[in-house]
Design an enzyme around this catalytic site. Structure first.
Site, PDB file in Angstrom:
ATOM      1  N   SER A   1       0.820  -1.210   0.000  1.00  0.00           N
ATOM      2  CA  SER A   1       0.000   0.000   0.000  1.00  0.00           C
ATOM      3  C   SER A   1       0.854   1.260   0.000  1.00  0.00           C
ATOM      4  O   SER A   1       0.351   2.344  -0.281  1.00  0.00           O
ATOM      5  CB  SER A   1      -0.954   0.013   1.202  1.00  0.00           C
ATOM      6  OG  SER A   1      -0.292  -0.380   2.366  1.00  0.00           O
TER       7      SER A   1
ATOM      8  N   ASN B   1      -4.376   6.722  -1.928  1.00  0.00           N
ATOM      9  CA  ASN B   1      -3.757   7.087  -0.650  1.00  0.00           C
ATOM     10  C   ASN B   1      -3.023   8.418  -0.729  1.00  0.00           C
ATOM     11  O   ASN B   1      -2.908   9.138   0.259  1.00  0.00           O
ATOM     12  CB  ASN B   1      -2.810   5.981  -0.163  1.00  0.00           C
ATOM     13  CG  ASN B   1      -3.584   4.818   0.439  1.00  0.00           C
ATOM     14  OD1 ASN B   1      -4.748   4.950   0.798  1.00  0.00           O
ATOM     15  ND2 ASN B   1      -2.946   3.667   0.539  1.00  0.00           N
TER      16      ASN B   1
ATOM     17  N   HIS C   1      -3.092  -3.313  -6.146  1.00  0.00           N
ATOM     18  CA  HIS C   1      -3.450  -2.762  -4.835  1.00  0.00           C
ATOM     19  C   HIS C   1      -4.942  -2.928  -4.579  1.00  0.00           C
ATOM     20  O   HIS C   1      -5.771  -2.147  -5.058  1.00  0.00           O
ATOM     21  CB  HIS C   1      -3.037  -1.283  -4.775  1.00  0.00           C
ATOM     22  CG  HIS C   1      -3.278  -0.660  -3.441  1.00  0.00           C
ATOM     23  ND1 HIS C   1      -3.627   0.653  -3.265  1.00  0.00           N
ATOM     24  CD2 HIS C   1      -3.237  -1.186  -2.191  1.00  0.00           C
ATOM     25  CE1 HIS C   1      -3.781   0.908  -1.977  1.00  0.00           C
ATOM     26  NE2 HIS C   1      -3.555  -0.202  -1.307  1.00  0.00           N
TER      27      HIS C   1
ATOM     28  N   GLU D   1      -6.205  -0.789  -7.731  1.00  0.00           N
ATOM     29  CA  GLU D   1      -5.243   0.034  -8.470  1.00  0.00           C
ATOM     30  C   GLU D   1      -4.221  -0.918  -9.072  1.00  0.00           C
ATOM     31  O   GLU D   1      -3.598  -1.697  -8.336  1.00  0.00           O
ATOM     32  CB  GLU D   1      -4.545   1.016  -7.529  1.00  0.00           C
ATOM     33  CG  GLU D   1      -5.428   2.151  -7.038  1.00  0.00           C
ATOM     34  CD  GLU D   1      -4.691   3.135  -6.117  1.00  0.00           C
ATOM     35  OE1 GLU D   1      -4.709   4.327  -6.405  1.00  0.00           O
ATOM     36  OE2 GLU D   1      -4.104   2.697  -5.115  1.00  0.00           O
TER      37      GLU D   1
HETATM   38  P1  NAD Z   1      -1.213  -9.002   7.830  1.00  0.00           P
HETATM   39  O1  NAD Z   1      -0.221  -8.700   8.875  1.00  0.00           O
HETATM   40  O2  NAD Z   1      -2.636  -9.230   8.187  1.00  0.00           O
HETATM   41  O3  NAD Z   1      -0.725 -10.308   7.026  1.00  0.00           O
HETATM   42  C1  NAD Z   1       0.593 -10.521   6.596  1.00  0.00           C
HETATM   43  C2  NAD Z   1       0.809 -12.014   6.486  1.00  0.00           C
HETATM   44  O4  NAD Z   1       2.063 -12.260   5.872  1.00  0.00           O
HETATM   45  C3  NAD Z   1       0.819 -12.740   7.837  1.00  0.00           C
HETATM   46  O5  NAD Z   1      -0.097 -13.799   7.794  1.00  0.00           O
HETATM   47  C4  NAD Z   1       2.260 -13.257   7.958  1.00  0.00           C
HETATM   48  O6  NAD Z   1       2.348 -14.481   8.661  1.00  0.00           O
HETATM   49  C5  NAD Z   1       2.607 -13.410   6.488  1.00  0.00           C
HETATM   50  N1  NAD Z   1       4.036 -13.473   6.206  1.00  0.00           N
HETATM   51  C6  NAD Z   1       5.023 -12.737   6.738  1.00  0.00           C
HETATM   52  N2  NAD Z   1       6.211 -13.109   6.185  1.00  0.00           N
HETATM   53  C7  NAD Z   1       5.932 -14.088   5.286  1.00  0.00           C
HETATM   54  C8  NAD Z   1       6.728 -14.871   4.400  1.00  0.00           C
HETATM   55  N3  NAD Z   1       8.046 -14.716   4.349  1.00  0.00           N
HETATM   56  N4  NAD Z   1       6.104 -15.776   3.631  1.00  0.00           N
HETATM   57  C9  NAD Z   1       4.760 -15.947   3.692  1.00  0.00           C
HETATM   58  N5  NAD Z   1       3.966 -15.229   4.521  1.00  0.00           N
HETATM   59  C10 NAD Z   1       4.552 -14.319   5.297  1.00  0.00           C
HETATM   60  O7  NAD Z   1      -1.070  -7.864   6.735  1.00  0.00           O
HETATM   61  P2  NAD Z   1      -2.163  -7.313   5.712  1.00  0.00           P
HETATM   62  O8  NAD Z   1      -2.932  -6.216   6.354  1.00  0.00           O
HETATM   63  O9  NAD Z   1      -2.867  -8.447   5.075  1.00  0.00           O
HETATM   64  O10 NAD Z   1      -1.212  -6.602   4.642  1.00  0.00           O
HETATM   65  C11 NAD Z   1      -0.507  -7.323   3.667  1.00  0.00           C
HETATM   66  C12 NAD Z   1      -0.065  -6.370   2.581  1.00  0.00           C
HETATM   67  O11 NAD Z   1      -1.198  -5.725   2.011  1.00  0.00           O
HETATM   68  C13 NAD Z   1       0.850  -5.255   3.077  1.00  0.00           C
HETATM   69  O12 NAD Z   1       1.785  -4.968   2.073  1.00  0.00           O
HETATM   70  C14 NAD Z   1      -0.113  -4.094   3.265  1.00  0.00           C
HETATM   71  O13 NAD Z   1       0.518  -2.846   3.153  1.00  0.00           O
HETATM   72  C15 NAD Z   1      -1.048  -4.314   2.106  1.00  0.00           C
HETATM   73  N6  NAD Z   1      -2.383  -3.703   2.262  1.00  0.00           N
HETATM   74  C16 NAD Z   1      -3.027  -3.738   3.454  1.00  0.00           C
HETATM   75  C17 NAD Z   1      -4.285  -3.163   3.572  1.00  0.00           C
HETATM   76  C18 NAD Z   1      -5.043  -3.211   4.876  1.00  0.00           C
HETATM   77  O14 NAD Z   1      -5.985  -2.433   5.053  1.00  0.00           O
HETATM   78  N7  NAD Z   1      -4.692  -4.117   5.784  1.00  0.00           N
HETATM   79  C19 NAD Z   1      -4.884  -2.545   2.463  1.00  0.00           C
HETATM   80  C20 NAD Z   1      -4.205  -2.549   1.243  1.00  0.00           C
HETATM   81  C21 NAD Z   1      -2.946  -3.125   1.148  1.00  0.00           C
END
Ligand code: NAD
Length: 433
Positions: free
Chosen positions: A146, A217, A167, A179
């Site tokens: 993000s 964003n 995204h 996106e």
């Molecule tokens: P989260 O913390 O809920 O999930 C991340 C996951 O990645 C966890 O389950 C963790 O165990 C796993 N992980 C970590 N290292 C790993 C590896 N080496 N191999 C496999 N899995 C691994 O995070 P999230 O909120 O789902 O965010 C994930 C991505 O999406 C980030 O880049 C975030 O910026 C982006 N994002 C988040 C949102 C939001 O609102 N949460 C919105 C848009 C984009």
């Protein structure tokens, strides 16, 4: 987590809104895909994919996360069945398309891998390099980052032309926008394939050029800096929320920040401001930081600008929290004062409108329609105003410039670009009338 309003619309947004995207290249059909990271986003992406008929492998390093991801899919399926949108038989088919795994088995067979691990450049670099070493030469690798730049993430990759940003917005099953971010080395065929995949999922893809914050964003950050300036100058955050909700936003900025998470938002704003130091100065972010420093992270900690309680029917309620005013006083050097609703709306909307004009000038999106659609679908921009550019047209660009001059003392956030000034002088518009 988004507000209930955005989380559970009466009907999921199934049909992608058509925004003309000039795809010069043929896309490649995605028949098998994978997502790495089974968190909030990975689980949602997996659900959207299997629901749309595209089998997906969901990989994580933690068994607990995989189980939670699979439970999330079950929870949404149960809701769909209960609402009569899915039969038990169809749900079984959907389930059979999901493979949860701790290893990379089968990654050599997939056409697309979406990386959705934690937002950390070093971790993502490692994971992306691992994925590239496993997939076939034709496979596309996407990231759901993000806030990190696509070009920065692509740096260790041997085939950056096959790397793209996808995204998704949270919660993925309900949010209609994706996106599609084109890095400077992403090939047209890769962009076209990513656009098609997002459409297959029933989303509206908007192609965006790589830049800090991408489009939604970035514009949100300009708007929230406007909010921080208002608080700094002594505005009452509840009055700001009420004014913006009356203007047509699904929720005011303080409530929105509570929903996103004060820590998450501060982090995103900080990264995005660093990308636009000439316009976005992070000096008045204190309100969010002051609250976050007290462990008030918003809805997730039940306390942010507001207090959140769950009533006996399980409904979440937003309540005023009187000591917020005392805490915010630390970031109001000149005390508090009354603002008219007009001034609140002008000071909140102008930074977003001006940043939208700059993003369009920079070619971050292809068209005015793409920009306005992204802001409506990604953020719930007030319907009556149509999007930042349509709203600017409805005010008149001369009026936009006049208002910018009125607020010039607030700094570069309120400074229109030279091009916008020229357009205003020529009585020009963003949309042909
Ligand atoms: P989260 O913390 O809920 O999930 C991340 C996951 O990645 C966890 O389950 C963790 O165990 C796993 N992980 C970590 N290292 C790993 C590896 N080496 N191999 C496999 N899995 C691994 O995070 P999230 O909120 O789902 O965010 C994930 C991505 O999406 C980030 O880049 C975030 O910026 C982006 N994002 C988040 C949102 C939001 O609102 N949460 C919105 C848009 C984009």
């Amino acid at each position: 987590m988004l507000p209930r309003f955005l989380r559970y619309p009466r009907r999921p947004f199934r049909r992608a809104l058509k925004v003309k995207q000039s795809m010069g290249q043929k896309s490649r059909k995605i028949e098998q895909c994978a997502v790495v990271g089974a968190g909030i986003m990975g689980g949602g992406i997996a659900y959207a994919s299997v629901l749309a008929g595209v089998p997906i492998r969901m990989k994580d390093i933690e068994r607990g996360q995989l189980e939670r991801g699979a439970q999330e899919v079950e929870r949404v399926l149960a809701r769909q069945i209960k609402a009569g949108r899915l039969t038990e038989e169809a749900a079984q088919q959907v389930r059979s398309r999901l493979t949860a795994q701790l290893d990379y088995a089968g990654f050599d067979q997939v056409d697309l891998v979406i990386e959705a691990v934690v937002e950390n450049l070093a971790v993502k670099h490692r994971v992306l390099a691992e994925i590239e070493g496993l997939v076939g030469p034709e496979a596309i690798i996407a990231t759901n980052t993000s806030s990190l730049r696509i070009d920065d993430l692509a740096s260790p990759l041997e085939r950056p032309e096959r790397f793209v940003g996808l995204h998704f917005f949270n919660p993925v099953p309900m949010m209609p926008l994706v996106e599609v971010i084109r890095g400077s080395r992403t090939s047209e065929a890769t962009v076209a394939t990513a656009v098609d995949y997002a459409s297959t999922l029933g989303k509206t893809p908007i192609v965006v050029k790589d830049c800090p914050g991408f489009l939604v964003n970035r514009l949100l950050t300009a708007y929230l800096l406007g909010f921080a300036e208002l608080i700094y100058d002594g505005a009452d955050y509840i009055k700001v929320d009420e004014a913006m909700e009356r203007f047509g936003w699904p929720m005011g900025p303080a409530y929105l920040v509570d929903v996103i998470g004060l820590d998450t938002m501060s982090h995103i704003i900080e990264i995005i401001c660093a990308g636009y130091p000439e316009r976005m100065v992070n000096k008045t972010l204190e309100p969010t930081k002051v609250l976050a420093a007290k462990g008030r992270l918003g809805q997730k900690s039940r306390l942010g600008f507001y207090r959140y309680e769950t009533d006996s029917s399980g409904k979440r309620k937003k309540l005023p929290q009187p000591d917020t005013y005392q805490l915010l006083a630390a970031s109001q050097p000149n005390g508090t004062r009354e603002f008219s609703e007009t001034e609140i709306v002008e000071r909140m909307m102008l930074p977003m409108v001006l940043e939208a004009a700059v993003a369009l000038e920079e070619g971050i999106v292809e068209s005015t329609t793409a920009l306005d659609t992204a802001m409506s679908l990604g953020l719930g921009f007030p319907k009556h105003a149509g999007g930042p550019l349509k709203y600017a047209d409805s005010l008149g660009l001369d009026k936009v410039v006049e208002l910018s001059d009125k607020y010039a003392k607030l700094g570069p956030l309120y400074r229109p670009s030279d091009k916008l000034r020229r357009m205003a002088a020529e009585k020009s518009r963003f949309y042909a009338s």
